[in-house]
Design an enzyme around this catalytic site. Structure first.
Site, PDB file in Angstrom:
ATOM      1  N   GLU A 164       0.833  -1.215   0.000  1.00  0.00           N
ATOM      2  CA  GLU A 164       0.000   0.000   0.000  1.00  0.00           C
ATOM      3  C   GLU A 164       0.861   1.255   0.000  1.00  0.00           C
ATOM      4  OE1 GLU A 164      -2.534  -1.799   3.284  1.00  0.00           O
ATOM      5  OE2 GLU A 164      -3.961  -0.580   2.195  1.00  0.00           O
ATOM      6  N   GLU A 170      -3.577  -9.411   3.791  1.00  0.00           N
ATOM      7  CA  GLU A 170      -4.287  -9.069   5.028  1.00  0.00           C
ATOM      8  C   GLU A 170      -5.458 -10.010   5.316  1.00  0.00           C
ATOM      9  OE1 GLU A 170      -3.189  -7.027   2.802  1.00  0.00           O
ATOM     10  OE2 GLU A 170      -2.668  -5.068   3.636  1.00  0.00           O
TER      11      GLU A 170
HETATM   12  C1  LIG Z   1       3.506   4.826   5.651  1.00  0.00           C
HETATM   13  C2  LIG Z   1       3.513   4.026   6.897  1.00  0.00           C
HETATM   14  C3  LIG Z   1       2.468   3.039   7.074  1.00  0.00           C
HETATM   15  C4  LIG Z   1       2.362   2.373   8.313  1.00  0.00           C
HETATM   16  C5  LIG Z   1       1.328   1.394   8.578  1.00  0.00           C
HETATM   17  C6  LIG Z   1       0.417   1.648   9.664  1.00  0.00           C
HETATM   18  C7  LIG Z   1      -0.605   1.353   9.943  1.00  0.00           C
HETATM   19  C8  LIG Z   1      -1.953   1.422  10.439  1.00  0.00           C
HETATM   20  C9  LIG Z   1      -2.772   0.321  10.309  1.00  0.00           C
HETATM   21  C10 LIG Z   1      -3.198   0.125   8.923  1.00  0.00           C
HETATM   22  C11 LIG Z   1      -2.479  -0.930   8.288  1.00  0.00           C
HETATM   23  C12 LIG Z   1      -2.847  -1.007   6.891  1.00  0.00           C
HETATM   24  C13 LIG Z   1      -3.271  -2.340   6.545  1.00  0.00           C
HETATM   25  C14 LIG Z   1      -2.043  -3.233   6.423  1.00  0.00           C
HETATM   26  C15 LIG Z   1      -1.994  -4.376   7.082  1.00  0.00           C
HETATM   27  C16 LIG Z   1      -0.836  -5.247   6.965  1.00  0.00           C
HETATM   28  O1  LIG Z   1       0.188  -4.951   6.355  1.00  0.00           O
HETATM   29  S1  LIG Z   1      -1.001  -6.755   7.733  1.00  0.00           S
HETATM   30  C17 LIG Z   1       0.513  -7.586   7.386  1.00  0.00           C
HETATM   31  C18 LIG Z   1       0.595  -7.984   5.953  1.00  0.00           C
HETATM   32  N1  LIG Z   1       1.800  -8.748   5.735  1.00  0.00           N
HETATM   33  C19 LIG Z   1       1.807 -10.094   5.828  1.00  0.00           C
HETATM   34  O2  LIG Z   1       0.797 -10.731   6.064  1.00  0.00           O
HETATM   35  C20 LIG Z   1       3.141 -10.773   5.629  1.00  0.00           C
HETATM   36  C21 LIG Z   1       3.355 -11.819   6.722  1.00  0.00           C
HETATM   37  N2  LIG Z   1       4.667 -12.411   6.577  1.00  0.00           N
HETATM   38  C22 LIG Z   1       4.924 -13.350   5.634  1.00  0.00           C
HETATM   39  O3  LIG Z   1       4.128 -13.722   4.813  1.00  0.00           O
HETATM   40  C23 LIG Z   1       6.324 -13.920   5.657  1.00  0.00           C
HETATM   41  O4  LIG Z   1       6.860 -13.678   6.929  1.00  0.00           O
HETATM   42  C24 LIG Z   1       7.257 -13.268   4.602  1.00  0.00           C
HETATM   43  C25 LIG Z   1       7.237 -11.781   4.725  1.00  0.00           C
HETATM   44  C26 LIG Z   1       6.823 -13.716   3.210  1.00  0.00           C
HETATM   45  C27 LIG Z   1       8.682 -13.792   4.876  1.00  0.00           C
HETATM   46  O5  LIG Z   1       8.647 -15.201   4.928  1.00  0.00           O
HETATM   47  P1  LIG Z   1       9.928 -16.008   5.422  1.00  0.00           P
HETATM   48  O6  LIG Z   1      11.124 -15.512   4.733  1.00  0.00           O
HETATM   49  O7  LIG Z   1       9.552 -17.454   5.376  1.00  0.00           O
HETATM   50  O8  LIG Z   1      10.111 -15.616   6.948  1.00  0.00           O
HETATM   51  P2  LIG Z   1       9.129 -15.878   8.176  1.00  0.00           P
HETATM   52  O9  LIG Z   1       9.702 -16.951   9.037  1.00  0.00           O
HETATM   53  O10 LIG Z   1       7.738 -15.984   7.744  1.00  0.00           O
HETATM   54  O11 LIG Z   1       9.277 -14.493   8.942  1.00  0.00           O
HETATM   55  C28 LIG Z   1      10.567 -14.145   9.470  1.00  0.00           C
HETATM   56  C29 LIG Z   1      10.307 -13.379  10.725  1.00  0.00           C
HETATM   57  O12 LIG Z   1       9.657 -12.147  10.358  1.00  0.00           O
HETATM   58  C30 LIG Z   1       8.446 -12.038  11.082  1.00  0.00           C
HETATM   59  N3  LIG Z   1       7.496 -11.335  10.253  1.00  0.00           N
HETATM   60  C31 LIG Z   1       7.149 -11.619   8.988  1.00  0.00           C
HETATM   61  N4  LIG Z   1       6.241 -10.750   8.543  1.00  0.00           N
HETATM   62  C32 LIG Z   1       5.991  -9.879   9.554  1.00  0.00           C
HETATM   63  C33 LIG Z   1       5.132  -8.733   9.717  1.00  0.00           C
HETATM   64  N5  LIG Z   1       4.385  -8.279   8.743  1.00  0.00           N
HETATM   65  N6  LIG Z   1       5.157  -8.121  10.919  1.00  0.00           N
HETATM   66  C34 LIG Z   1       5.959  -8.552  11.920  1.00  0.00           C
HETATM   67  N7  LIG Z   1       6.806  -9.619  11.839  1.00  0.00           N
HETATM   68  C35 LIG Z   1       6.793 -10.262  10.656  1.00  0.00           C
HETATM   69  C36 LIG Z   1       8.044 -13.446  11.377  1.00  0.00           C
HETATM   70  O13 LIG Z   1       7.151 -13.481  12.482  1.00  0.00           O
HETATM   71  C37 LIG Z   1       9.369 -14.093  11.663  1.00  0.00           C
HETATM   72  O14 LIG Z   1       9.745 -13.700  12.963  1.00  0.00           O
HETATM   73  P3  LIG Z   1      10.572 -14.748  13.882  1.00  0.00           P
HETATM   74  O15 LIG Z   1       9.749 -15.995  13.962  1.00  0.00           O
HETATM   75  O16 LIG Z   1      10.709 -14.046  15.195  1.00  0.00           O
HETATM   76  O17 LIG Z   1      11.851 -14.945  13.137  1.00  0.00           O
END
Ligand SMILES: CCCCCCCCCCCCC/C=C/C(=O)SCCNC(=O)CCNC(=O)[C@H](O)C(C)(C)COP(=O)(O)OP(=O)(O)OC[C@H]1O[C@@H](n2cnc3c(N)ncnc32)[C@H](O)[C@@H]1OP(=O)(O)O
Length: 696
Positions: A116, A136
């Site tokens: 986004e 999401e």
């Molecule tokens: C301009 C500024 C804007 C700011 C925003 C503010 C906001 C206000 C609210 C409004 C929000 C708008 C709406 C948006 C909502 C979202 O964005 S919801 C989140 C959407 N994203 C996801 O769903 C992605 C989730 N993650 C994944 O699919 C996978 O992790 C990956 C990114 C594809 C990476 O995969 P891989 O390499 O296999 O690693 P993983 O083991 O999955 O992850 C590694 C560690 O990273 C942590 N992690 C991954 N994604 C996130 C995340 N989005 N937030 C926090 N942490 C994340 C994951 O937990 C792992 O952590 P550890 O286990 O501790 O290693």
């Protein structure tokens, strides 16, 4: 080394400011990042030496989206004010309406709020393998940042979501030039929020939205986020982008607090927690490579295991007992690979390369240098014991000896056996790694690493009949059988359970698995858990009537190529026979139950057995069982997994319900000690145990 979190801005001689998000490992949009972005965008817009702006992510990833840990905090505290209010003042005012052009340089991934952000820019330049997505919905929320106000039907460059694809090495230079070209009027200054060129007429849009609403009702009846998406898109189309963004932010906050979001965020973190195994992953061990693996048995499971291993570039020796079976096993592997190619999941040349790593054998000569052996023959204890006796002298000392048994106690199969791997077929993602007292931490780590290499989710569990998933869910079918023997219509039971969220009801699931399997292991379960089993003759009667399930076209349903399974009304005579034999209908009359009671009479005994699994320490943590139930049994992830769901229903309610049912229908429903204790003390089932009792 402490990870560097923050937002930096570097201004080049060309007057382009490069703003970089840094929050390893995925550049998630945590609060420091949000405030850093605000500050940098304000600064860049005020400085006269800056003509244009490029936004990018550090470490080869743009951004994995909003920080999901914040959702978890909101769920834990109930404090929605933890969600930053940024949609308008940041994304709209500071980005969309920025006076200076803003170009996103996207590498690696741009997901959720990350995408986004990129969409709020005036152009997007991406590297070839960049993953763009709005996941999401998988967290129970919607993109709350304006994504739906940009006609996101334009996916990728083909539809205009990405303006240019360039090699990674040229990403930043191309993005800088693009931003300058916009500043100098050489390229259009396009504000996504104001673009409507891809949206057809209002009536056309409304017709599409109407069809989409019907589809959402059909495919996601239990998930509010799918329906909310359609509402906010309609708001934007009818009232304009800004109204749409405001509506998104409002709906987003409502959804964050929904049970669905709480469940899905729980599963997200629970799945990642499974890779944290005390005294295995936290003691400095390094996984050993599995270069060559032998698979004994080329049937459905053996060929599936071989396929999964080949796809991870592991050399496989497939052993069978005669040339015919061996040929069949190799053909099954070829068919598995071919089907992945035909579904576009694998290229032809990768399939060829995988197959080149397969060697079929009829003896153990190739076992001298294998790193692991996985036995995948029929569930026959004597045969398994014979095989392990034969191979333990031949294989090298470091070799891991594993069995793919879905039920039999590993200590019974072979005292030398170090490991059980529940390798589901190559398409399922759960991998139960069952450890016995003989299993070293190194072997567990090796297998967890192998599990990830073959794209599975490894869950380490203890050794018992049925291990974690099959043990927890053995009451699932038995509860259904009891209901049918009590006079409830079996097809209604399946309908109610699928409406609850499982993909197949117990009877259709039995058809799919094949009723012979259930019969083969019945006595093993009866020996281990007999005092709390419901013994129904229905399966035996069904098989005796020539109905083995989907495998021979008939079970409880009729299976014809190209059409959906059809309830087979002629099976009701078999049901009647079973009812006569069990004779449990009160006064010979069918009981009357509500749909809710059907769910409770089938799933509460499953929760009860899950409590025993927790109590015996068959899993490290309750959330591991949630993950195993979702990935191994397709328990709906939007209910959080079996224990998470039980905690939302309430241990006390479940305990009291089971107690009443056990008074009416006997020991099958008798509440476990663990459940009773937690219910009486007002504790959640997921709270860690005080005792260190473990089966690992
Ligand atoms: C301009 C500024 C804007 C700011 C925003 C503010 C906001 C206000 C609210 C409004 C929000 C708008 C709406 C948006 C909502 C979202 O964005 S919801 C989140 C959407 N994203 C996801 O769903 C992605 C989730 N993650 C994944 O699919 C996978 O992790 C990956 C990114 C594809 C990476 O995969 P891989 O390499 O296999 O690693 P993983 O083991 O999955 O992850 C590694 C560690 O990273 C942590 N992690 C991954 N994604 C996130 C995340 N989005 N937030 C926090 N942490 C994340 C994951 O937990 C792992 O952590 P550890 O286990 O501790 O290693």
């Amino acid at each position: 080394m402490a990870k560097k979190i923050g937002v930096t801005m570097e201004v080049g001689n060309d007057g382009v400011a490069v703003i970089t998000i840094s929050n390893p490992p995925v550049n998630s949009l945590a609060s420091p990042i949000i405030s850093g972005l605000k500050e940098k965008f304000q600064d860049a817009n005020q400085r006269s030496d800056i003509k244009a702006i490029v936004l990018t992510g550090n470490g080869g990833r743009f951004s994995g989206g909003f920080d999901i840990n914040v959702f978890q905090q909101v769920h834990k505290t109930g404090d929605i004010s933890l969600m930053p209010e940024v949609s308008i003042d940041l994304v709209c005012n500071l980005m969309e309406d920025s006076r200076k052009p803003l170009v996103a340089a996207v590498e690696g991934l741009a997901l959720g709020g990350g995408l986004e952000l990129a969409m709020a820019c005036h152009a997007r330049v991406a590297a070839p393998k960049a993953q763009l997505g709005l996941p999401e919905l998988t967290l129970g929320v919607i993109p709350g940042f304006g994504a739906f106000q940009v006609d996101i039907v334009r996916g990728g460059q083909k539809f205009g979501l990405v303006d240019a694809l360039v090699p990674s090495g040229e990403l930043l230079s191309t993005s800088r030039k693009w931003a300058l070209d916009i500043a100098l009027g050489r390229k259009p200054f396009l504000r996504s929020l104001h673009r409507t060129d891809k949206i057809g007429s209002l009536s056309e849009a409304r017709a599409i939205l109407k069809d989409t609403r019907q589809l959402a009702k059909k495919i996601a009846p239990n998930m509010p986020q799918h329906h909310a998406c359609i509402d906010v898109i309609e708001e934007g189309i009818v009232h304009g982008g800004y109204s749409g963004v405001l509506k998104e932010a409002e709906v987003f906050k409502q959804l964050v607090m929904s049970d669905t979001a709480k469940a899905l965020v729980h599963v997200f973190f629970a799945q990642r927690a499974t890779s944290k195994v005390p005294n295995v992953t936290d003691v400095g061990l390094k996984p050993r490579p599995m270069k060559k693996v032998a698979v004994i048995g080329g049937g459905l499971m053996g060929s599936g295991i071989a396929t999964a291993l080949l796809l991870s570039n592991t050399r496989v020796v497939l052993k069978e007992i005669n040339p015919d079976y061996l040929q069949k096993g190799i053909k099954s592997v070829e068919a598995n690979l071919k089907s992945l190619v035909s579904r576009g999941k694998l290229t032809q040349d990768k399939a060829g390369k995988a197959l080149s790593l397969l060697k079929g054998v009829l003896d153990y000569a190739e076992f001298k240098d294998v790193d692991m052996v996985i036995e995948a023959v029929i569930e026959n204890i004597q045969l398994k014991q014979k095989i392990f006796k034969e191979i333990e002298e031949i294989c090298p000392p470091h070799c891991i000896l594993a069995s793919n048994t879905s039920t039999i106690d590993l200590n019974v199969i072979g005292e030398k056996l170090t490991q059980k791997i529940a390798f589901p077929a190559h398409i399922m993602t759960l991998l139960e790694i069952v450890r016995t007292e003989n299993t070293s931490a190194q072997v567990i780590l090796d297998l967890m690493s192998l599990g990830k290499a073959i794209k599975k989710v490894p869950v380490v569990v203890g050794n018992c009949i049925g291990f974690a998933v099959n043990r927890t869910f053995f009451p699932y079918t038995q509860g259904a059988h009891m209901l049918v023997n009590l006079g409830v219509d079996l097809f209604r039971v399946d309908r109610v359970i699928t409406s609850f969220g499982l993909p197949l009801g117990p009877f259709q699931l039995g058809d799919l698995a094949g009723h012979g399997i259930g019969m083969a292991v019945k006595e093993i379960y009866a020996k281990a858990y007999g005092n709390r089993m419901f013994r129904s003759p229905l399966t035996e009667l069904l098989v005796k009537s020539g109905r083995n399930g989907k495998i021979n076209g008939r079970g409880y349903y009729i299976y014809e190529k190209g059409s959906k399974p059809k309830p087979d009304s002629s099976v009701l005579s078999v049901v009647e026979e079973s009812r006569k034999l069990t004779n449990i209908m009160p006064g010979g009359k069918p009981i009357s139950v509500t749909d809710k009671e059907i769910v409770e009479m089938i799933l509460f005994p499953v929760v009860n057995e899950a409590c025993r699994v927790l109590d015996e320490g068959v899993v490290i943590r309750a959330s591991d069982l949630d993950v195993a139930s979702v990935l191994g049994m397709s328990f709906p992830s939007y209910r959080g997994g079996i224990i998470f769901w039980a905690d939302t229903v309430g241990p006390k309610y479940i305990y009291e319900k089971l107690k009443r049912l056990s008074e009416t229908y006997g020991g099958f429903f008798k509440p476990s000690r663990y459940l009773e204790e937690r219910a009486m003390n007002g504790m959640r089932l997921s709270e860690p145990k005080a005792s260190s009792r473990s089966r690992m």
